[in-house]
Motif scaffolding. Structure first.
Motif, PDB file in Angstrom:
ATOM      1  N   ASP A  14       0.863  -1.173   0.000  1.00  0.00           N
ATOM      2  CA  ASP A  14       0.000   0.000   0.000  1.00  0.00           C
ATOM      3  C   ASP A  14       0.907   1.232   0.000  1.00  0.00           C
ATOM      4  N   LEU A  15       0.328   2.399  -0.248  1.00  0.00           N
ATOM      5  CA  LEU A  15       1.111   3.632  -0.314  1.00  0.00           C
ATOM      6  C   LEU A  15       0.987   4.468   0.962  1.00  0.00           C
ATOM      7  N   ASP A  16      -0.161   5.111   1.146  1.00  0.00           N
ATOM      8  CA  ASP A  16      -0.308   6.081   2.239  1.00  0.00           C
ATOM      9  C   ASP A  16      -0.262   5.415   3.610  1.00  0.00           C
ATOM     10  N   ASN A  17       0.528   6.012   4.500  1.00  0.00           N
ATOM     11  CA  ASN A  17       0.715   5.535   5.868  1.00  0.00           C
ATOM     12  C   ASN A  17       1.318   4.134   5.936  1.00  0.00           C
ATOM     13  N   THR A  18       1.867   3.682   4.819  1.00  0.00           N
ATOM     14  CA  THR A  18       2.557   2.391   4.778  1.00  0.00           C
ATOM     15  C   THR A  18       4.002   2.596   4.358  1.00  0.00           C
ATOM     16  N   LEU A  19       4.219   3.239   3.220  1.00  0.00           N
ATOM     17  CA  LEU A  19       5.588   3.496   2.760  1.00  0.00           C
ATOM     18  C   LEU A  19       6.189   4.739   3.404  1.00  0.00           C
ATOM     19  N   TYR A  20       5.380   5.472   4.125  1.00  0.00           N
ATOM     20  CA  TYR A  20       5.899   6.561   4.969  1.00  0.00           C
ATOM     21  C   TYR A  20       5.183   6.465   6.313  1.00  0.00           C
ATOM     22  N   PHE A 167       1.280  -8.980   0.872  1.00  0.00           N
ATOM     23  CA  PHE A 167       0.670  -7.646   0.805  1.00  0.00           C
ATOM     24  C   PHE A 167       0.863  -6.935   2.131  1.00  0.00           C
ATOM     25  N   VAL A 168       1.399  -5.707   2.061  1.00  0.00           N
ATOM     26  CA  VAL A 168       1.684  -4.881   3.237  1.00  0.00           C
ATOM     27  C   VAL A 168       0.740  -3.687   3.220  1.00  0.00           C
ATOM     28  N   GLU A 169       0.013  -3.472   4.317  1.00  0.00           N
ATOM     29  CA  GLU A 169      -1.072  -2.482   4.320  1.00  0.00           C
ATOM     30  C   GLU A 169      -1.311  -1.986   5.740  1.00  0.00           C
ATOM     31  N   ASP A 170      -1.608  -0.672   5.875  1.00  0.00           N
ATOM     32  CA  ASP A 170      -1.874  -0.126   7.210  1.00  0.00           C
ATOM     33  C   ASP A 170      -3.333  -0.261   7.622  1.00  0.00           C
ATOM     34  N   MET A 171      -4.244  -0.426   6.668  1.00  0.00           N
ATOM     35  CA  MET A 171      -5.657  -0.630   6.993  1.00  0.00           C
ATOM     36  C   MET A 171      -5.924  -2.129   7.054  1.00  0.00           C
ATOM     37  N   ALA A 172      -6.078  -2.648   8.257  1.00  0.00           N
ATOM     38  CA  ALA A 172      -6.176  -4.098   8.435  1.00  0.00           C
ATOM     39  C   ALA A 172      -7.309  -4.701   7.612  1.00  0.00           C
ATOM     40  N   ILE A 181      -7.613 -14.940  -0.854  1.00  0.00           N
ATOM     41  CA  ILE A 181      -7.138 -15.530  -2.111  1.00  0.00           C
ATOM     42  C   ILE A 181      -5.742 -16.134  -1.969  1.00  0.00           C
ATOM     43  N   GLY A 182      -5.231 -16.182  -0.735  1.00  0.00           N
ATOM     44  CA  GLY A 182      -3.983 -16.909  -0.488  1.00  0.00           C
ATOM     45  C   GLY A 182      -2.754 -16.076  -0.265  1.00  0.00           C
ATOM     46  N   MET A 183      -2.883 -14.746  -0.255  1.00  0.00           N
ATOM     47  CA  MET A 183      -1.707 -13.906  -0.030  1.00  0.00           C
ATOM     48  C   MET A 183      -1.275 -13.963   1.433  1.00  0.00           C
ATOM     49  N   THR A 184       0.022 -13.788   1.656  1.00  0.00           N
ATOM     50  CA  THR A 184       0.545 -13.557   2.993  1.00  0.00           C
ATOM     51  C   THR A 184       0.300 -12.095   3.321  1.00  0.00           C
ATOM     52  N   THR A 185      -0.188 -11.813   4.516  1.00  0.00           N
ATOM     53  CA  THR A 185      -0.606 -10.450   4.853  1.00  0.00           C
ATOM     54  C   THR A 185       0.232  -9.866   5.980  1.00  0.00           C
ATOM     55  N   VAL A 186       0.584  -8.584   5.817  1.00  0.00           N
ATOM     56  CA  VAL A 186       1.375  -7.864   6.812  1.00  0.00           C
ATOM     57  C   VAL A 186       0.630  -6.577   7.157  1.00  0.00           C
ATOM     58  N   ARG A 206       2.365  -8.737  11.988  1.00  0.00           N
ATOM     59  CA  ARG A 206       2.080  -7.378  12.445  1.00  0.00           C
ATOM     60  C   ARG A 206       3.400  -6.660  12.657  1.00  0.00           C
ATOM     61  N   VAL A 207       3.576  -5.507  12.001  1.00  0.00           N
ATOM     62  CA  VAL A 207       4.784  -4.713  12.153  1.00  0.00           C
ATOM     63  C   VAL A 207       4.376  -3.276  12.457  1.00  0.00           C
ATOM     64  N   THR A 208       5.296  -2.496  12.939  1.00  0.00           N
ATOM     65  CA  THR A 208       4.988  -1.090  13.212  1.00  0.00           C
ATOM     66  C   THR A 208       5.764  -0.141  12.308  1.00  0.00           C
ATOM     67  N   ASP A 209       6.802  -0.648  11.655  1.00  0.00           N
ATOM     68  CA  ASP A 209       7.653   0.201  10.811  1.00  0.00           C
ATOM     69  C   ASP A 209       8.125  -0.616   9.618  1.00  0.00           C
ATOM     70  N   VAL A 210       7.759  -0.187   8.421  1.00  0.00           N
ATOM     71  CA  VAL A 210       8.074  -0.967   7.214  1.00  0.00           C
ATOM     72  C   VAL A 210       9.573  -1.024   6.953  1.00  0.00           C
ATOM     73  N   THR A 211      10.260   0.097   7.118  1.00  0.00           N
ATOM     74  CA  THR A 211      11.702   0.115   6.858  1.00  0.00           C
ATOM     75  C   THR A 211      12.419  -0.883   7.752  1.00  0.00           C
ATOM     76  N   ALA A 212      12.160  -0.832   9.034  1.00  0.00           N
ATOM     77  CA  ALA A 212      12.816  -1.738   9.979  1.00  0.00           C
ATOM     78  C   ALA A 212      12.472  -3.187   9.668  1.00  0.00           C
ATOM     79  N   TRP A 213      11.238  -3.436   9.264  1.00  0.00           N
ATOM     80  CA  TRP A 213      10.821  -4.809   8.964  1.00  0.00           C
ATOM     81  C   TRP A 213      11.542  -5.357   7.731  1.00  0.00           C
ATOM     82  N   VAL A 214      11.572  -4.585   6.649  1.00  0.00           N
ATOM     83  CA  VAL A 214      12.255  -5.060   5.440  1.00  0.00           C
ATOM     84  C   VAL A 214      13.744  -5.280   5.719  1.00  0.00           C
ATOM     85  N   GLN A 215      14.350  -4.362   6.451  1.00  0.00           N
ATOM     86  CA  GLN A 215      15.753  -4.520   6.803  1.00  0.00           C
ATOM     87  C   GLN A 215      15.967  -5.794   7.613  1.00  0.00           C
TER      88      GLN A 215
END
Length: 221
Positions: A14-20, A167-172, A181-186, A206-215
């Motif tokens: 997702d974009l808003d409130n996810t990648l920033y 799929f990574v998204e801030d809106m649960a 449909i079988g996706m892994t969800t974050v 469940r993560v709180t920060d995308v940058t830290a999680w990907v790293q």
């Protein structure tokens, strides 16, 4: 990758409130523009406009979808108006760009916003080259997440096997159709969630920060 994610070959964000960070409050600017648009379009005061806005968001997935269903508005006019904001609250995120570049597989943005706005946000974040494509509200034929058809259309457009996608998204609530449909969800649990659902069985991580999680994923290699 950690064993639980070894099968993933497509990373969808997702974009808003996810990648920033939600703390940047960029979406608050859009939120205020939505209220102003509704107040002018329906000739109501700001308090009533805000109530309508949130009712449509909760009932239709997005405020725009509600306005289209209830008032047949021009979506282009709405999107142009609400996305006419400054991006100076966003900062370049070089660590995330570097981490995404090392993440094996395809990377896509899946947003209920439109592509011109998404590209401006990505450029401001320094992520303009990080993603293969942006699948936006127009690509969804203006039927937004969490409508199941939006996810089916994304998979069809890019030849995605959902069982090999994450799929990574801030809106649960937007993760539920992905899980179906079988996706892994974050779920990016950063305080931006507006629809509080006691059922979170469709959330795998469940993560709180995308940058830290990907790293952290790269550190596990």
């Amino acid at each position: 990758m950690p064993p639980a994610l070894a099968h993933i070959d497509t990373w969808i964000f997702d974009l808003d409130n996810t990648l920033y960070p939600a703390s940047a409050n960029l979406f608050a600017l859009i939120d205020a523009r939505m209220t102003a648009f509704i107040a002018d379009f329906l000739s109501v005061d700001p308090v009533e406009a805000r109530r309508i806005q949130k009712d449509y968001f909760l009932g239709h997935g997005t405020t725009l979808a509600g306005l289209m269903a209830e008032h047949d508005i021009d979506p282009a006019a709405f999107l142009t108006f609400v996305h006419d904001i400054e991006m100076d609250v966003l900062e370049e995120n070089a660590p995330l760009a570097a981490a995404l570049a090392q993440l094996p597989g395809r990377k896509l943005v899946f947003t209920n916003g439109d592509r011109p706005y998404a590209l401006k946000v990505l450029e401001r974040l320094g992520l303009g080259q990080s993603f293969e494509a942006v699948h936006d509200i127009h690509a969804m034929d203006l039927v937004p997440k969490p409508a199941p058809g939006a996810y089916a259309g994304l998979c069809a457009a890019f030849g995605i096997d959902p069982t090999r996608a994450l799929f990574v998204e801030d809106m649960a609530r937007n993760l539920a159709p992905a899980k179906a449909i079988g996706m892994t969800t974050v779920w990016v649990d950063n305080g931006s969630e507006q629809h509080h659902d006691a059922d979170r069985s469709y959330v795998d991580l469940r993560v709180t920060d995308v940058t830290a999680w990907v790293q952290s994923l790269l550190e596990d290699q």
